[in-house]
Design a protein around this motif. Structure first.
Motif, PDB file in Angstrom:
ATOM      1  N   ASN A 138       0.800  -1.143   0.111  1.00  0.00           N
ATOM      2  CA  ASN A 138      -0.063  -0.022  -0.013  1.00  0.00           C
ATOM      3  C   ASN A 138       0.871   1.092   0.037  1.00  0.00           C
ATOM      4  O   ASN A 138       0.312   2.284   0.187  1.00  0.00           O
ATOM      5  CB  ASN A 138      -0.807   0.221   1.166  1.00  0.00           C
ATOM      6  CG  ASN A 138      -1.888  -0.997   1.132  1.00  0.00           C
ATOM      7  OD1 ASN A 138      -2.252  -1.231   0.046  1.00  0.00           O
ATOM      8  ND2 ASN A 138      -2.484  -1.804   2.289  1.00  0.00           N
ATOM      9  N   SER A 139       2.171   1.232   0.010  1.00  0.00           N
ATOM     10  CA  SER A 139       3.020   2.298  -0.040  1.00  0.00           C
ATOM     11  C   SER A 139       2.894   3.127  -1.265  1.00  0.00           C
ATOM     12  O   SER A 139       2.886   4.473  -0.976  1.00  0.00           O
ATOM     13  CB  SER A 139       4.438   2.113   0.041  1.00  0.00           C
ATOM     14  OG  SER A 139       4.710   1.328   1.252  1.00  0.00           O
ATOM     15  N   ALA A 140       2.951   2.737  -2.451  1.00  0.00           N
ATOM     16  CA  ALA A 140       2.767   3.559  -3.642  1.00  0.00           C
ATOM     17  C   ALA A 140       1.199   4.271  -3.630  1.00  0.00           C
ATOM     18  O   ALA A 140       1.297   5.398  -3.804  1.00  0.00           O
ATOM     19  CB  ALA A 140       2.983   2.795  -4.828  1.00  0.00           C
ATOM     20  N   PRO A 141       0.090   3.322  -3.224  1.00  0.00           N
ATOM     21  CA  PRO A 141      -1.148   3.781  -3.556  1.00  0.00           C
ATOM     22  C   PRO A 141      -1.288   5.054  -2.388  1.00  0.00           C
ATOM     23  O   PRO A 141      -1.954   6.243  -2.619  1.00  0.00           O
ATOM     24  CB  PRO A 141      -1.986   2.862  -3.351  1.00  0.00           C
ATOM     25  CG  PRO A 141      -1.464   1.714  -3.727  1.00  0.00           C
ATOM     26  CD  PRO A 141       0.001   1.902  -3.304  1.00  0.00           C
ATOM     27  N   LEU A 142      -0.728   4.879  -1.213  1.00  0.00           N
ATOM     28  CA  LEU A 142      -1.133   5.891  -0.103  1.00  0.00           C
ATOM     29  C   LEU A 142      -0.207   7.141  -0.350  1.00  0.00           C
ATOM     30  O   LEU A 142      -0.555   8.212  -0.072  1.00  0.00           O
ATOM     31  CB  LEU A 142      -0.784   5.189   1.121  1.00  0.00           C
ATOM     32  CG  LEU A 142      -1.758   4.373   1.757  1.00  0.00           C
ATOM     33  CD1 LEU A 142      -1.330   3.633   3.013  1.00  0.00           C
ATOM     34  CD2 LEU A 142      -3.141   5.191   1.935  1.00  0.00           C
ATOM     35  N   LEU A 143       1.119   6.933  -1.197  1.00  0.00           N
ATOM     36  CA  LEU A 143       1.898   7.976  -1.224  1.00  0.00           C
ATOM     37  C   LEU A 143       1.028   8.954  -2.404  1.00  0.00           C
ATOM     38  O   LEU A 143       1.122  10.223  -2.374  1.00  0.00           O
ATOM     39  CB  LEU A 143       3.079   7.712  -1.867  1.00  0.00           C
ATOM     40  CG  LEU A 143       4.005   8.729  -2.221  1.00  0.00           C
ATOM     41  CD1 LEU A 143       4.450   9.591  -1.284  1.00  0.00           C
ATOM     42  CD2 LEU A 143       5.536   8.239  -2.659  1.00  0.00           C
ATOM     43  N   LEU A 144       0.649   8.089  -3.344  1.00  0.00           N
ATOM     44  CA  LEU A 144      -0.216   9.099  -4.493  1.00  0.00           C
ATOM     45  C   LEU A 144      -1.441   9.868  -3.906  1.00  0.00           C
ATOM     46  O   LEU A 144      -1.531  10.748  -4.394  1.00  0.00           O
ATOM     47  CB  LEU A 144      -0.890   7.855  -5.589  1.00  0.00           C
ATOM     48  CG  LEU A 144       0.509   7.290  -6.326  1.00  0.00           C
ATOM     49  CD1 LEU A 144      -0.151   6.333  -7.288  1.00  0.00           C
ATOM     50  CD2 LEU A 144       1.044   8.322  -7.250  1.00  0.00           C
TER      51      LEU A 144
END
Length: 470
Positions: A138-144
């Motif tokens: 979930n790192s990338a989706p949450l960063l977005l």
């Protein structure tokens, strides 16, 4: 201040039933969710599922936890994230075009971990999550979504510029106030739409109340700490060390502010509708222990609600499975006393009192015997003897004598001991030395080889000396 259990005022509540408006402690609802299988813990009154509130109810106020937040960021999980951020800052300068990719990746990882900190603390988990918890994809989706929040805020600010500096300054202030709320909502709901909804954020601040302003002030001050620290030490550091120091301090204070955000949610868990899970490992009971504890707990709650029929059924069910359980037997006897069920006390009382004597709890048997009016008929001589011994010690001489009289008709193997006790009762409490003398003579005649002969002789001497004096 923690709310107390409805039935145990000295215990903090751990569960609540909204339909019944009742709060329960762990004694009222024992065990863990695993003990209740698929259904989970339920209210003893309405049988609806109960909600766990133990973590938030036991939480200290947000403003009393100052050192906790700074220590929290020094736990193994946060330290690994801090080390990765510092290490990545050293490598980025050597990666060329890959530096941007590496920078985005480490920011995503740090952001994910700190959102996880908010989420876990809000649910009542006071231990910092392991670093691997951030590697859940979930790192990338949450960063977005974080980037999306920044872009939306910037776009709205750009649109407000034509309205003047004053309007823009007010907007920037509002943004800074709502920023912690936006991060918390994103951490809890993983929704960009919710995190940029001003009505949602305003509602959140109102639910938190005035502590939210304290949160805003402290997080704003702590967020400025890395720049202040860098201004103090930058001139004393070699050029290569500035990047890692900035990365490490920024990540550390980011975790501190995240811990603050998560804990303030914990303190308002119920109002925010956050569903928490109890500590299953510490609360779990073995099946037999759990079944006994549950029967006792339900009976006590039902008795307090004056539902004696249901309480009695709960105890009967428990006693069918565990007929020799001491606590269940005592609770059942006290229920009969509370309901003044004379018939049951006369019929069942002797059997329950016998159990307490066999449990080596003659004092408890005597206590219940004295509380029963009229006294239950005790037929077994060994039970009468045991009760009389306690009653004699408590100076209840008349009752002790009544239990011991005519025991010679029962073919009791310890009749010598029982009648020696009766002689003591007559002498010490009833002033019937004549009857005491007859009993001692009876023991001498019937039990010439009794191991109690020395005691009989001693009491006989005392009796004779008292007669000589008189």
């Amino acid at each position: 201040m923690a709310e107390s259990c409805h039935y145990h005022s000295s215990a903090d509540a751990s569960w609540q039933c909204r339909p019944c408006h009742r709060k329960y402690c762990g004694q009222c609802i024992p065990g863990s969710s695993a003990n209740y299988h698929a259904l989970g813990p339920e209210c003893p009154l309405c049988r609806n599922p109960v909600e766990y509130i133990g973590a938030s109810n036991n939480a200290r106020p947000f403003w009393q936890m100052g050192l906790f937040y700074f220590h929290y960021a020094l736990k193994p999980g946060p330290l690994i994230v801090i080390a990765l951020a510092a290490g990545a800052s050293l490598l980025i300068s050597e990666l060329g075009l890959l530096a941007i990719v590496a920078l985005v990746a480490i920011i995503a990882l740090v952001s994910r971990y700190n959102l996880l900190v908010i989420e876990r603390l809000a649910s009542g988990e006071l231990e910092a999550p392991a670093f691997t918890g951030a590697l859940d994809g979930n790192s990338a989706p949450l960063l977005l979504k974080v980037v999306g929040m920044i872009l939306v805020a910037g776009f709205v600010g750009f649109k407000l510029l034509p309205f003047g500096v004053g309007v823009f300054a007010v907007y920037v202030f509002i943004l800074s106030v709502l920023a912690p709320a936006a991060m918390i909502v994103l951490a809890l709901e993983h929704s960009l739409r919710a995190a940029i909804n001003p009505l949602k954020l305003l509602q959140f601040t109102l639910i938190i109340g005035w502590p939210y302003w304290l949160l805003w002030l402290t997080t704003s001050a702590i967020s400025a700490a890395p720049n202040l620290l860098l201004g103090v030490v930058a001139a004393k550091l070699p050029d290569w060390a500035i990047g890692p120091v900035v990365a490490a301090t920024t990540t550390y204070f980011y975790t501190v502010t995240s811990a603050m955000m998560g804990y303030i949610c914990l303190s308002r868990q119920q109002k925010l509708g956050i569903v928490a899970e109890p500590d299953e490992d510490s609360a779990y009971m073995e099946e037999e222990q759990f079944n006994r504890a549950r029967a006792l707990a339900e009976a006590q709650v039902l008795m307090r609600e004056s539902d004696f029929k249901a309480a009695r059924q709960a105890l009967v069910d428990g006693l069918r499975r565990y007929p020799n359980d001491e606590a269940l037997n005592e609770r059942y006897y006290r229920l009969l006393l509370a309901t003044q069920d004379t018939k049951a006390l006369q019929e069942l009382g002797p059997h329950i009192l016998e159990k307490f004597v066999l449990f080596n709890r003659s004092h408890k048997a005597a206590e219940l015997y004295l509380a029963t009016k009229p006294a239950p008929p005790i037929k077994k001589p060994e039970i009468r003897h045991a009760l009389a011994q306690i009653l004699y010690q408590q100076h209840k001489h008349q009752l002790a004598a009544q239990l011991l009289i005519n025991l010679h008709k029962e073919n009791y193997p310890q009749l010598d001991a029982a009648y020696l006790l009766l002689a003591q009762v007559y002498m010490d409490g009833l002033n019937r030395e004549d009857l005491a003398g007859k009993l001692l003579q009876f023991i001498k005649q019937k039990f010439p080889d009794s191991p109690l002969s020395s005691q009989v002789d001693s009491l006989w001497k005392v009796l004779n000396s008292a007669e000589d004096i008189s």
